[in-house]
Motif scaffolding. Structure first.
Motif, short mmCIF file in Angstrom:
data_model
loop_
_atom_site.label_atom_id
_atom_site.label_comp_id
_atom_site.label_asym_id
_atom_site.label_seq_id
_atom_site.Cartn_x
_atom_site.Cartn_y
_atom_site.Cartn_z
N PRO A 256 0.81 -1.22 0.00
CA PRO A 256 0.00 0.00 0.00
C PRO A 256 0.85 1.27 0.00
O PRO A 256 1.95 1.30 0.58
CB PRO A 256 -0.81 -0.11 1.30
CG PRO A 256 -0.75 -1.55 1.69
CD PRO A 256 0.55 -2.06 1.17
N GLU A 257 0.33 2.30 -0.62
CA GLU A 257 0.94 3.63 -0.56
C GLU A 257 0.61 4.23 0.80
O GLU A 257 -0.54 4.24 1.22
CB GLU A 257 0.39 4.52 -1.68
CG GLU A 257 0.94 5.94 -1.68
CD GLU A 257 2.44 5.97 -1.88
OE1 GLU A 257 3.15 6.23 -0.87
OE2 GLU A 257 2.91 5.73 -3.01
N ALA B 177 2.14 7.36 1.71
CA ALA B 177 2.33 8.82 1.65
C ALA B 177 0.97 9.51 1.53
O ALA B 177 0.06 8.98 0.88
CB ALA B 177 3.20 9.18 0.45
N PRO B 178 0.81 10.67 2.13
CA PRO B 178 -0.45 11.40 1.99
C PRO B 178 -0.75 11.73 0.54
O PRO B 178 0.17 11.93 -0.27
CB PRO B 178 -0.20 12.68 2.81
CG PRO B 178 0.93 12.35 3.73
CD PRO B 178 1.78 11.35 2.99
N ASP B 179 -2.03 11.82 0.20
CA ASP B 179 -2.44 12.11 -1.17
C ASP B 179 -1.79 13.39 -1.69
O ASP B 179 -1.41 13.47 -2.86
CB ASP B 179 -3.96 12.22 -1.27
CG ASP B 179 -4.65 10.87 -1.14
OD1 ASP B 179 -3.97 9.84 -1.31
OD2 ASP B 179 -5.86 10.86 -0.88
N ALA B 180 -1.67 14.38 -0.84
CA ALA B 180 -1.08 15.66 -1.27
C ALA B 180 0.37 15.47 -1.70
O ALA B 180 0.81 16.09 -2.68
CB ALA B 180 -1.16 16.67 -0.13
N VAL B 181 1.10 14.60 -1.00
CA VAL B 181 2.49 14.32 -1.37
C VAL B 181 2.55 13.54 -2.67
O VAL B 181 3.36 13.83 -3.55
CB VAL B 181 3.20 13.55 -0.23
CG1 VAL B 181 4.57 13.07 -0.68
CG2 VAL B 181 3.30 14.41 1.01
N VAL B 182 1.68 12.54 -2.81
CA VAL B 182 1.64 11.73 -4.03
C VAL B 182 1.39 12.61 -5.24
O VAL B 182 2.05 12.48 -6.28
CB VAL B 182 0.55 10.64 -3.91
CG1 VAL B 182 0.32 9.95 -5.24
CG2 VAL B 182 0.94 9.62 -2.84
N LYS B 183 0.45 13.55 -5.12
CA LYS B 183 0.12 14.45 -6.24
C LYS B 183 1.25 15.44 -6.50
O LYS B 183 1.63 15.67 -7.65
CB LYS B 183 -1.19 15.17 -5.96
CG LYS B 183 -2.40 14.26 -6.00
CD LYS B 183 -3.67 15.00 -5.64
CE LYS B 183 -4.86 14.03 -5.60
NZ LYS B 183 -6.09 14.69 -5.11
N ALA B 184 1.77 16.05 -5.45
CA ALA B 184 2.82 17.06 -5.61
C ALA B 184 4.09 16.47 -6.20
O ALA B 184 4.79 17.14 -6.97
CB ALA B 184 3.11 17.72 -4.27
N ALA B 185 4.39 15.22 -5.84
CA ALA B 185 5.61 14.57 -6.33
C ALA B 185 5.38 13.82 -7.64
O ALA B 185 6.31 13.24 -8.18
CB ALA B 185 6.14 13.61 -5.27
N HIS B 186 4.15 13.84 -8.12
CA HIS B 186 3.80 13.20 -9.40
C HIS B 186 4.12 11.71 -9.41
O HIS B 186 4.65 11.17 -10.38
CB HIS B 186 4.50 13.90 -10.57
CG HIS B 186 4.24 15.37 -10.63
ND1 HIS B 186 3.02 15.89 -10.98
CD2 HIS B 186 5.04 16.42 -10.34
CE1 HIS B 186 3.08 17.21 -10.92
NE2 HIS B 186 4.29 17.57 -10.54
N PHE B 187 3.77 11.03 -8.30
CA PHE B 187 3.95 9.58 -8.25
C PHE B 187 3.10 8.93 -9.33
O PHE B 187 2.01 9.41 -9.67
CB PHE B 187 3.51 9.02 -6.90
CG PHE B 187 4.48 9.25 -5.78
CD1 PHE B 187 5.63 10.02 -5.92
CD2 PHE B 187 4.23 8.70 -4.53
CE1 PHE B 187 6.50 10.23 -4.88
CE2 PHE B 187 5.10 8.90 -3.47
CZ PHE B 187 6.24 9.67 -3.64
N LYS B 188 3.60 7.83 -9.86
CA LYS B 188 2.84 7.03 -10.83
C LYS B 188 1.79 6.22 -10.06
O LYS B 188 2.13 5.40 -9.22
CB LYS B 188 3.78 6.09 -11.59
CG LYS B 188 3.09 5.25 -12.64
CD LYS B 188 4.11 4.32 -13.30
CE LYS B 188 3.48 3.50 -14.42
NZ LYS B 188 2.48 2.56 -13.93
N THR B 189 0.53 6.46 -10.36
CA THR B 189 -0.54 5.78 -9.62
C THR B 189 -1.33 4.80 -10.48
O THR B 189 -2.13 4.03 -9.96
CB THR B 189 -1.52 6.80 -9.01
OG1 THR B 189 -2.04 7.63 -10.06
CG2 THR B 189 -0.81 7.68 -7.97
N ASP B 190 -1.11 4.82 -11.80
CA ASP B 190 -1.81 3.87 -12.66
C ASP B 190 -0.97 2.61 -12.81
O ASP B 190 0.19 2.68 -13.20
CB ASP B 190 -2.09 4.48 -14.04
CG ASP B 190 -0.83 4.92 -14.76
OD1 ASP B 190 0.05 5.52 -14.10
OD2 ASP B 190 -0.70 4.65 -15.97
#
Length: 200
Positions: A39-40, A42-55
């Motif tokens: 599982p991820e 990291a907070p959603d805000a961090v995932v979005k700000a860092a442009h993590f690959k989520t697909d």
């Protein structure tokens, strides 16, 4: 049939590619292979700000109990300051019941990783994963020098006797090379072969 789990965490897709190559190598050895991710955390805000690959096509593992179903467990994660990231460590930190019961004793394990640079902590990250697996009683299979693709200095390349690796560059722009993916396939095959021998 030998059952192999490739369990990974990937922020930008490099480890996901290596996980798929590791799985291919194990399948080439005749194993039944599942590829799952932790599982991820990291907070959603961090995932979005860092442009993590989520697909991704890979499901999240149900929990530590799922590990008991496999003959071999191959763990992949990028480095975070020379060690496995918190997402992978958090998963293993919930597996104390398996450690207490010895449920993973005698299984085969392996590790793979990625770093931004050639000297960015590949071997220490591999050892942070391997150390965990040894505590749970797994027998470790690395990337032996039967895979000659990790040798030489004619090009930037990952690979260590402790496990397959790739180098992502600081901005993540470098993707795993053919030599690095071949190393992952080699290690996946070797792990599946050793697990089959131990189960015989």
């Amino acid at each position: 049939m030998t059952k192999v789990l490739v369990l990974y965490y990937s922020s930008y897709g490099h480890i996901e590619q290596m996980a798929d190559a590791m799985a291919q190598g194990a399948r080439d050895a005749g194993a039944q292979v599942d590829v799952l991710r932790v599982p991820e955390t990291a907070p959603d805000a961090v995932v979005k700000a860092a442009h993590f690959k989520t697909d991704t096509a890979h499901d999240v593992i149900a929990g530590p109990e799922a590990l008991k179903a496999y003959d071999a467990i191959i763990v992949g994660a990028p480095t975070r300051f020379g060690r496995m990231p918190g997402q992978m460590a958090a998963f293993w930190d919930t597996a104390g019941g398996l450690w207490m019961s010895g449920a993973l004793h005698g299984k085969v394990g392996g590790a793979f990783t990625s770093t931004a640079t050639q000297h960015g902590g590949q071997e220490t990250t591999l050892f942070s994963i391997i150390t965990n697996l040894l505590h749970f009683g797994l027998t470790i299979v690395g990337l032996d020098y039967g895979y000659q693709g990790q040798m030489g200095v004619e090009a930037v390349k990952g690979g260590a006797p402790y496990g397959a690796t790739t180098i992502a560059d600081g901005d993540g722009s470098r993707q795993p090379s053919d030599a690095e993916l071949d190393g992952a396939r080699y290690q996946g095959r070797r792990i599946a072969e050793v697990a089959a021998k131990l189960a015989a």
